[in-house]
Design an enzyme around this catalytic site. Structure first.
Site, PDB file in Angstrom:
ATOM      1  N   ALA A   1      -9.933  -3.628  -2.667  1.00  0.00           N
ATOM      2  CA  ALA A   1     -10.993  -4.443  -3.268  1.00  0.00           C
ATOM      3  C   ALA A   1     -12.030  -4.750  -2.201  1.00  0.00           C
ATOM      4  CB  ALA A   1     -10.393  -5.736  -3.801  1.00  0.00           C
TER       5      ALA A   1
ATOM      6  N   GLU B   1      -3.250   0.913  -5.435  1.00  0.00           N
ATOM      7  CA  GLU B   1      -2.950   0.625  -6.847  1.00  0.00           C
ATOM      8  C   GLU B   1      -3.678   1.598  -7.771  1.00  0.00           C
ATOM      9  OE1 GLU B   1      -4.020  -3.473  -5.964  1.00  0.00           O
ATOM     10  OE2 GLU B   1      -2.309  -4.118  -7.147  1.00  0.00           O
TER      11      GLU B   1
ATOM     12  N   GLU C   1      -2.559  -6.697   1.284  1.00  0.00           N
ATOM     13  CA  GLU C   1      -3.146  -7.965   0.843  1.00  0.00           C
ATOM     14  C   GLU C   1      -2.547  -9.178   1.544  1.00  0.00           C
ATOM     15  OE1 GLU C   1      -2.244  -5.487  -1.139  1.00  0.00           O
ATOM     16  OE2 GLU C   1      -3.767  -5.155  -2.685  1.00  0.00           O
TER      17      GLU C   1
ATOM     18  N   GLY D   1      -6.159  -2.266  -3.466  1.00  0.00           N
ATOM     19  CA  GLY D   1      -6.576  -1.764  -4.782  1.00  0.00           C
ATOM     20  C   GLY D   1      -6.695  -0.250  -4.803  1.00  0.00           C
TER      21      GLY D   1
END
Ligand code: COA
Length: 257
Positions: free
Chosen positions: A65, A111, A131, A108
């Site tokens: 992200a 993911e 994270e 992300g």
């Protein structure tokens, strides 16, 4: 003209999407995610496209992200943006998504790769859910994908340490489709997409749905859906054609019906 955040190369029966925020290692900003979701949705609805490859740059598939975008947001603002819901649009794709991972696939980005249906990774690709190192946890599926893929004990280590994982280790843990030399990632992902694109579309769609259900639901639900899809395919013209072609020792001709 504003630079395109996602490049689309449409070469029926496949299409290749390339994340294009090179200067920040494809950090997944709201704009990039939206552009990606729009592109996937459009290709998913395109009857000439049968499989979609998703790639980044040589240096990074995606480094997570966009931290600069998130740094000042409050919990309520994050909740109102509802990033997780927007990823639902990617998960809803009916056509196979194949991740072609080179370089970093972190947070992300990891993911996003795990959300895809197959993953072709280069030898020097690096995965991880870092994270925890910035005081948060994976927010778009990482804890669930890793736990389902690895079991609690290995997933826990990755989520709680943020450790980076090599392509070889990801492969050994069963999280990748295949590891290939770095220079062959795109060509092999495209070849895989073309191989799938040659299969009868209904069987591909219902097969994907059934495998996904195994991953996301309970065993009973998964078996039920698999059984239903299996019987449903006996109503398709491609099933008759496929079986007849086999018996007649000739290549099948798929109509997608
Ligand atoms: N969000 C925003 N910007 C990011 C980013 C992210 N997730 N990842 C990288 N960038 C930016 C860097 O800030 C840098 O920008 P700058 O040139 O303006 O300084 C640029 O991308 C290049 O990254 P840099 O850190 O200089 O490259 P590196 O090769 O030294 O390190 C990484 C690469 C991937 C190890 C490192 O960038 C990193 O740890 N990124 C964050 C990964 C992460 O925690 N993701 C989960 C987020 S929830």
């Amino acid at each position: 003209m504003e630079e395109q955040l996602v490049l689309v190369r449409r070469e029926p029966p496949i299409a290749v999407l390339t994340l294009n925020r090179l200067e920040v290692l494809n950090a997944l900003s709201t704009g990039l995610k939206r552009a990606l979701e729009d592109a996937v949705e459009e290709l998913d609805a395109d009857p000439e496209v049968k499989a979609i490859v998703l790639s980044g740059s040589e240096r990074a598939f995606a480094a997570g992200a966009d931290i600069s975008e998130m740094a000042e947001l409050s919990a309520i603002e994050m909740m109102q943006m509802d990033r997780a819901r927007s990823w639902q649009r990617l998960r809803a794709a009916r056509k196979p998504l194949i991740a072609a991972v080179r370089g970093y696939a972190l947070g992300g980005g990891c993911e996003l790769a795990l959300l895809c249906d197959m993953i072709i990774a280069g030898e020097s690709a690096k995965f991880g859910q870092p994270e925890v190192k910035i005081g948060i946890i994976p927010g778009v599926g990482g804890t669930q994908y890793l736990t389902r893929g690895l079991g609690k004990w290995r997933a826990m280590e990755l989520v709680l340490t943020g450790r980076r994982v090599s392509a070889a280790e990801m492969d050994a843990m069963g999280l990748l489709t295949r590891v290939v030399p770095d220079g062959e990632v795109l060509s092999q992902a495209e070849a895989l997409a073309r191989e799938v694109a040659e299969m009868p579309p209904l069987a591909v769609r219902l097969g994907k749905e059934a495998v996904q259900r195994a991953f996301l639901g309970t065993l009973d639900e998964g078996l039920e859906l698999e059984r239903r899809n299996f019987y449903l395919l006996f109503a398709s013209a491609d099933r008759s054609e496929g079986m007849r072609a086999f018996l007649e020792k000739r290549p099948p001709h798929w109509t997608g019906t």
